[in-house]
Design a protein around this motif. Structure first.
Motif, short mmCIF file in Angstrom:
data_model
loop_
_atom_site.label_atom_id
_atom_site.label_comp_id
_atom_site.label_asym_id
_atom_site.label_seq_id
_atom_site.Cartn_x
_atom_site.Cartn_y
_atom_site.Cartn_z
N SER A 98 55.69 34.46 44.18
CA SER A 98 55.35 33.67 42.99
C SER A 98 53.98 33.03 43.07
CB SER A 98 56.42 32.59 42.77
OG SER A 98 56.46 31.70 43.87
N ASN A 99 53.48 32.80 44.29
CA ASN A 99 52.18 32.13 44.44
C ASN A 99 51.03 33.10 44.58
OD1 ASN A 99 52.91 33.05 46.96
ND2 ASN A 99 52.14 31.24 48.06
N ARG A 100 51.29 34.38 44.32
CA ARG A 100 50.24 35.40 44.37
C ARG A 100 50.13 36.08 43.02
NH1 ARG A 100 49.58 38.21 50.25
NH2 ARG A 100 50.04 36.37 51.53
N THR A 101 48.91 36.48 42.69
CA THR A 101 48.70 37.16 41.42
C THR A 101 49.29 38.56 41.46
OG1 THR A 101 46.59 38.13 42.11
CG2 THR A 101 46.52 35.91 41.12
N VAL A 102 49.32 39.19 40.29
CA VAL A 102 49.77 40.57 40.20
C VAL A 102 48.96 41.44 41.16
CG1 VAL A 102 49.76 42.60 38.69
CG2 VAL A 102 50.68 40.42 37.86
N ARG A 103 47.64 41.29 41.14
CA ARG A 103 46.77 42.08 42.02
C ARG A 103 47.14 41.87 43.49
NH1 ARG A 103 41.74 43.11 40.20
NH2 ARG A 103 41.72 41.09 39.12
N ASP A 139 46.68 46.74 34.15
CA ASP A 139 45.35 46.42 34.66
C ASP A 139 44.77 45.17 33.99
OD1 ASP A 139 45.57 48.47 32.64
OD2 ASP A 139 43.39 48.51 32.55
N THR A 140 45.19 44.88 32.77
CA THR A 140 44.69 43.68 32.08
C THR A 140 45.42 42.41 32.52
OG1 THR A 140 46.18 43.98 30.20
CG2 THR A 140 44.01 45.02 30.06
N ARG A 141 46.50 42.54 33.29
CA ARG A 141 47.25 41.37 33.76
C ARG A 141 47.09 41.17 35.27
NH1 ARG A 141 50.93 39.37 30.42
NH2 ARG A 141 50.24 37.49 31.51
N ALA A 142 46.04 41.72 35.85
CA ALA A 142 45.87 41.70 37.29
C ALA A 142 45.81 40.28 37.86
CB ALA A 142 44.61 42.47 37.69
N ASP A 143 45.28 39.32 37.08
CA ASP A 143 45.13 37.96 37.58
C ASP A 143 46.24 37.02 37.11
OD1 ASP A 143 42.71 38.49 38.99
OD2 ASP A 143 41.65 38.51 37.07
N ALA A 144 47.25 37.57 36.46
CA ALA A 144 48.40 36.77 36.05
C ALA A 144 49.33 36.55 37.24
CB ALA A 144 49.15 37.47 34.92
N TYR A 145 50.21 35.55 37.11
CA TYR A 145 51.21 35.28 38.14
C TYR A 145 52.57 35.77 37.63
CZ TYR A 145 47.83 32.57 40.76
OH TYR A 145 46.73 32.19 41.50
N PRO A 146 53.50 36.07 38.55
CA PRO A 146 54.80 36.61 38.14
C PRO A 146 55.50 35.81 37.04
CG PRO A 146 54.57 36.83 40.50
CD PRO A 146 53.36 36.05 40.03
N ALA A 147 55.40 34.46 37.08
CA ALA A 147 56.07 33.64 36.08
C ALA A 147 55.52 33.86 34.68
CB ALA A 147 55.95 32.16 36.45
N GLN A 148 54.33 34.44 34.58
CA GLN A 148 53.71 34.70 33.29
C GLN A 148 54.05 36.09 32.73
OE1 GLN A 148 49.76 33.89 35.01
NE2 GLN A 148 49.53 32.22 33.52
N LEU A 149 54.89 36.83 33.44
CA LEU A 149 55.23 38.20 33.05
C LEU A 149 56.65 38.30 32.54
CD1 LEU A 149 53.78 40.13 36.14
CD2 LEU A 149 52.60 39.57 34.00
N ARG A 154 57.35 42.63 35.40
CA ARG A 154 57.56 42.39 36.84
C ARG A 154 58.06 43.65 37.53
NH1 ARG A 154 59.17 37.24 34.87
NH2 ARG A 154 61.38 37.84 34.81
N GLN A 155 58.94 44.40 36.86
CA GLN A 155 59.43 45.64 37.46
C GLN A 155 58.29 46.65 37.59
OE1 GLN A 155 61.45 46.64 39.56
NE2 GLN A 155 63.38 46.88 38.48
#
Length: 254
Positions: A98-103, A139-149, A154-155
């Motif tokens: 949760s504390n790491r971005t998608v990337r 690729d456009t959500r690379a800097d989002a966090y899991p809670a924002q997905l 997430r899958q």
């Protein structure tokens, strides 16, 4: 008979847990290169035990297990880590940090590889992460966090993370169990495309006959730890009453 040229080959495999519970009994099974192979059965059929054998988390009581030509139970810890780099696993619950971005979540398998990467290797890792994110459409959500997905996004991150190491074998544990129909279709399309684009061999463990019908080439039917049948999937559908195995045979067109 199982041979070493199959990505997955089990011969006479038994698994008995402490206390005497027999989870698998006399299983002979092979999965061919480039195949999408389903494993189905009701709760307690032995699906999770089979998956544990393939990842090296469990050891067979007797028989032979070969994953990409090697027996995980006979490998040293270092060799087992090397084997697992050729495996990708998509978990039912995804398990993103949760504390790491998608990337950063997608890059995790590369970051866990032993040794400090060179400058060229770091550049290669960045490109592989970018490619994996483009592949799953995030690729456009690379800097989002899991809670924002969303759950489906997430899958997709989980699939990208499993594919970033370019595994020969992808293991999927109930990959669509918590998804709606539209999102499920998208995830299954990604699995088919992974096979077509990368030549990945895929094992899908599920209880959902619809998932098997839409994505798998063959399916293994387990019941109470025993492998009852391995069937080709033709896609024929009939809605009738009967046991789970009876319905599986009918709905999968056997």
């Amino acid at each position: 008979m199982p041979t070493l040229d199959h990505p997955v080959a089990l011969s006479g495999v038994d698994v008995t847990y402490p206390g005497g519970t027999r989870a698998l009994a006399g299983v002979d099974l092979t999965v061919s290169e480039g195949e999408i192979f389903g494993v189905i059965g009701e709760s307690g059929a032995g699906k999770s035990t089979l998956l544990g054998l393939l990842t090296g988390e469990l050891t067979a009581t007797s028989g032979t297990v070969r994953v990409l030509g090697q027996d995980p139970a006979r490998l040293s810890p270092g060799d087992l880590r090397t084997l697992r780099r050729s495996l990708g696993v998509v978990f039912q619950g995804v398990h993103l940090l949760s504390n790491r971005t998608v990337r950063q979540n997608v890059a995790l398998p590369l970051a866990l590889e032993q040794g400090r990467p060179s400058r060229d290797e770091r550049a290669d890792h960045r490109e592989r992460v970018a490619q994996a994110l483009r592949f799953v459409g995030l690729d456009t959500r690379a800097d989002a966090y899991p809670a924002q997905l969303s759950g489906g996004q997430r899958q997709r991150v989980g699939i990208a993370r499993a594919l970033v190491s370019r595994p020969r074998l992808l293991l999927c544990d109930e990959p669509t169990s918590s998804l709606d129909a539209t999102t499920t279709d998208g995830v299954l399309a990604l699995l088919r495309e992974a096979r077509e684009r990368f030549g990945t061999t895929i094992v899908v463990v599920t209880h959902d006959l619809g998932v098997v019908r839409r994505v798998c080439d063959r399916v293994a039917l387990f019941e109470s730890g025993a492998l009852r049948e391995v069937l080709p999937v033709t896609g024929a559908v009939e809605r009738e009453q009967g046991t789970y195995l009876d319905r599986a045979r009918r709905e999968l067109g056997a």
